[in-house]
Scaffold this motif. Structure first.
Motif, PDB file in Angstrom:
ATOM      1  N   ASN A  57      -5.945 -11.633   0.641  1.00 41.60           N
ATOM      2  CA  ASN A  57      -7.012 -10.403   0.244  1.00 41.60           C
ATOM      3  C   ASN A  57      -7.282  -9.290   0.165  1.00 41.60           C
ATOM      4  O   ASN A  57      -7.186  -7.836   0.422  1.00 41.60           O
ATOM      5  CB  ASN A  57      -8.273 -10.359   2.376  1.00 41.60           C
ATOM      6  N   SER A  58      -5.715  -9.109  -0.100  1.00 38.33           N
ATOM      7  CA  SER A  58      -4.878  -8.443  -1.087  1.00 38.33           C
ATOM      8  C   SER A  58      -3.921  -8.856  -1.921  1.00 38.33           C
ATOM      9  O   SER A  58      -3.927 -10.139  -2.318  1.00 38.33           O
ATOM     10  CB  SER A  58      -4.402  -7.194   0.251  1.00 38.33           C
ATOM     11  N   SER A  59      -2.953  -7.939  -2.668  1.00 39.45           N
ATOM     12  CA  SER A  59      -1.794  -8.325  -3.222  1.00 39.45           C
ATOM     13  C   SER A  59      -0.637  -8.249  -3.109  1.00 39.45           C
ATOM     14  O   SER A  59       0.197  -8.895  -3.095  1.00 39.45           O
ATOM     15  CB  SER A  59      -1.547  -6.911  -4.198  1.00 39.45           C
ATOM     16  N   LEU A  60      -0.306  -8.286  -1.341  1.00 45.19           N
ATOM     17  CA  LEU A  60       0.531  -8.330  -0.482  1.00 45.19           C
ATOM     18  C   LEU A  60       0.901 -10.168  -0.533  1.00 45.19           C
ATOM     19  O   LEU A  60       0.146 -11.225  -1.207  1.00 45.19           O
ATOM     20  CB  LEU A  60       0.462  -8.429   1.013  1.00 45.19           C
ATOM     21  N   GLU A  61       2.045 -10.572  -1.301  1.00 43.93           N
ATOM     22  CA  GLU A  61       2.264 -12.333  -1.508  1.00 43.93           C
ATOM     23  C   GLU A  61       2.959 -12.514  -0.719  1.00 43.93           C
ATOM     24  O   GLU A  61       3.989 -12.089   0.243  1.00 43.93           O
ATOM     25  CB  GLU A  61       3.196 -12.302  -2.829  1.00 43.93           C
ATOM     26  N   ASN A  62       4.071 -13.949  -0.263  1.00 45.79           N
ATOM     27  CA  ASN A  62       4.142 -14.745   0.804  1.00 45.79           C
ATOM     28  C   ASN A  62       5.377 -14.956  -0.111  1.00 45.79           C
ATOM     29  O   ASN A  62       6.056 -14.397  -1.118  1.00 45.79           O
ATOM     30  CB  ASN A  62       3.434 -16.221   0.529  1.00 45.79           C
ATOM     31  N   LEU A  63       6.252 -15.475   0.745  1.00 43.09           N
ATOM     32  CA  LEU A  63       7.812 -16.112   0.418  1.00 43.09           C
ATOM     33  C   LEU A  63       7.824 -16.212  -1.082  1.00 43.09           C
ATOM     34  O   LEU A  63       6.821 -16.982  -1.660  1.00 43.09           O
ATOM     35  CB  LEU A  63       8.788 -16.278   1.373  1.00 43.09           C
ATOM     36  N   GLY A  64       8.554 -16.162  -2.311  1.00 44.55           N
ATOM     37  CA  GLY A  64       8.987 -16.653  -3.050  1.00 44.55           C
ATOM     38  C   GLY A  64       8.979 -18.316  -2.720  1.00 44.55           C
ATOM     39  O   GLY A  64       9.409 -18.470  -1.741  1.00 44.55           O
ATOM     40  N   SER A 110      -8.461  -0.350  -3.848  1.00 45.16           N
ATOM     41  CA  SER A 110      -7.991  -1.430  -4.264  1.00 45.16           C
ATOM     42  C   SER A 110      -6.534  -1.095  -3.930  1.00 45.16           C
ATOM     43  O   SER A 110      -5.856  -0.225  -3.577  1.00 45.16           O
ATOM     44  CB  SER A 110      -8.205  -0.781  -6.128  1.00 45.16           C
ATOM     45  N   TRP A 111      -5.781  -2.259  -4.227  1.00 42.19           N
ATOM     46  CA  TRP A 111      -4.359  -2.689  -4.560  1.00 42.19           C
ATOM     47  C   TRP A 111      -3.537  -2.493  -5.822  1.00 42.19           C
ATOM     48  O   TRP A 111      -4.277  -3.158  -7.114  1.00 42.19           O
ATOM     49  CB  TRP A 111      -4.008  -4.122  -3.849  1.00 42.19           C
ATOM     50  N   LYS A 112      -2.402  -2.000  -6.313  1.00 43.84           N
ATOM     51  CA  LYS A 112      -1.889  -2.073  -7.070  1.00 43.84           C
ATOM     52  C   LYS A 112      -0.203  -2.706  -6.567  1.00 43.84           C
ATOM     53  O   LYS A 112       0.094  -2.740  -6.022  1.00 43.84           O
ATOM     54  CB  LYS A 112      -1.004  -0.580  -8.094  1.00 43.84           C
ATOM     55  N   GLU A 113       0.197  -3.500  -7.753  1.00 42.36           N
ATOM     56  CA  GLU A 113       1.218  -4.324  -7.473  1.00 42.36           C
ATOM     57  C   GLU A 113       2.932  -3.249  -8.435  1.00 42.36           C
ATOM     58  O   GLU A 113       2.123  -3.684  -9.574  1.00 42.36           O
ATOM     59  CB  GLU A 113       2.148  -5.359  -7.189  1.00 42.36           C
ATOM     60  N   PHE A 114       3.696  -3.485  -8.120  1.00 41.34           N
ATOM     61  CA  PHE A 114       4.750  -2.882  -9.052  1.00 41.34           C
ATOM     62  C   PHE A 114       5.636  -4.048  -8.747  1.00 41.34           C
ATOM     63  O   PHE A 114       6.396  -4.071  -7.697  1.00 41.34           O
ATOM     64  CB  PHE A 114       4.943  -1.363  -9.055  1.00 41.34           C
ATOM     65  N   SER A 115       6.839  -4.443 -10.257  1.00 34.75           N
ATOM     66  CA  SER A 115       8.494  -4.935 -10.049  1.00 34.75           C
ATOM     67  C   SER A 115       8.836  -3.453 -10.275  1.00 34.75           C
ATOM     68  O   SER A 115       9.006  -2.811 -10.897  1.00 34.75           O
ATOM     69  CB  SER A 115       8.261  -5.954 -12.005  1.00 34.75           C
ATOM     70  N   LEU A 116      10.054  -4.982  -9.849  1.00 36.36           N
ATOM     71  CA  LEU A 116      10.931  -4.395 -10.067  1.00 36.36           C
ATOM     72  C   LEU A 116      12.089  -5.150 -10.576  1.00 36.36           C
ATOM     73  O   LEU A 116      13.197  -4.441 -10.237  1.00 36.36           O
ATOM     74  CB  LEU A 116      11.928  -3.897  -8.607  1.00 36.36           C
ATOM     75  N   GLN A 117      12.078  -5.831 -11.450  1.00 36.96           N
ATOM     76  CA  GLN A 117      12.641  -6.425 -11.848  1.00 36.96           C
ATOM     77  C   GLN A 117      13.539  -5.854 -13.560  1.00 36.96           C
ATOM     78  O   GLN A 117      14.501  -5.987 -13.605  1.00 36.96           O
ATOM     79  CB  GLN A 117      12.549  -7.904 -12.990  1.00 36.96           C
ATOM     80  N   SER A 118      13.537  -4.001 -13.977  1.00 38.86           N
ATOM     81  CA  SER A 118      13.625  -3.649 -14.564  1.00 38.86           C
ATOM     82  C   SER A 118      15.053  -2.705 -13.715  1.00 38.86           C
ATOM     83  O   SER A 118      16.375  -2.804 -14.850  1.00 38.86           O
ATOM     84  CB  SER A 118      12.832  -2.745 -15.098  1.00 38.86           C
ATOM     85  N   VAL A 119      15.261  -2.817 -12.865  1.00 35.31           N
ATOM     86  CA  VAL A 119      16.328  -2.662 -12.175  1.00 35.31           C
ATOM     87  C   VAL A 119      17.237  -3.850 -11.304  1.00 35.31           C
ATOM     88  O   VAL A 119      18.434  -3.690 -10.887  1.00 35.31           O
ATOM     89  CB  VAL A 119      16.103  -1.667 -11.102  1.00 35.31           C
TER      90      VAL A 119
END
Length: 151
Positions: A57-64, A110-119
């Motif tokens: 029900n959100s942008s929260l994610e389960n473990l990889g 509303s949910w937003k998510e952000f990647s840290l893959q640039s660092v």
């Protein structure tokens, strides 16, 4: 003034474990969000737990996918510290997933998510815990990590 245990017992919320952080809504002191380093994010209104946010029900994610046991129903949503910005948006960390920074705008639901893959090239395998998130006076977000210093 209620303890974590009082909230959980009086609300009939089961299986919410490993509570690690609490954030009080700056515009509504009767609304708090409690981070769980296993179950997601618990919303509490007037001392009663009203909702658990998770991967359904959100942008929260389960473990990889490679970190979970071979059980498709296994849920492990690792949320670290949460904090509100000056606009009333809740910011939090979601460990061991690609989009590790989440924001939840309560007013717009509303949910937003952000990647840290640039660092962090591979956030699932190259970082196992975000210990803190802080917001400075310029609205910059600072994330303390275990393996990668401060972002």
């Amino acid at each position: 003034n209620k303890s974590y245990d009082d909230i959980l017992i009086n609300s009939n919320i089961e299986d919410v474990t490993n509570l690690v952080s609490i954030a009080v809504n700056p515009f509504n002191a009767n609304q708090v969000f409690i981070s769980s380093f296993f179950s997601g994010l618990l919303e509490v209104n007037d001392g009663v737990a009203t909702k658990i946010y998770n991967n359904t029900n959100s942008s929260l994610e389960n473990l990889g996918p490679f970190l979970t046991p071979p059980n498709p129903t296994y849920i492990d949503i690792r949320i670290g510290k949460s904090i509100f910005d000056d606009n009333g948006v809740l910011w939090l960390t979601n460990t061991l997933v690609n989009n590790a920074i989440k924001s939840y705008d309560i007013q717009n639901n509303s949910w937003k998510e952000f990647s840290l893959q640039s660092v962090i090239a591979d956030p699932i395998y190259d970082e196992n815990l975000f210990s803190d998130i802080e917001i400075d006076n310029n609205d910059n977000k600072w994330i303390a990590t275990i393996k990668n210093g401060v972002i």
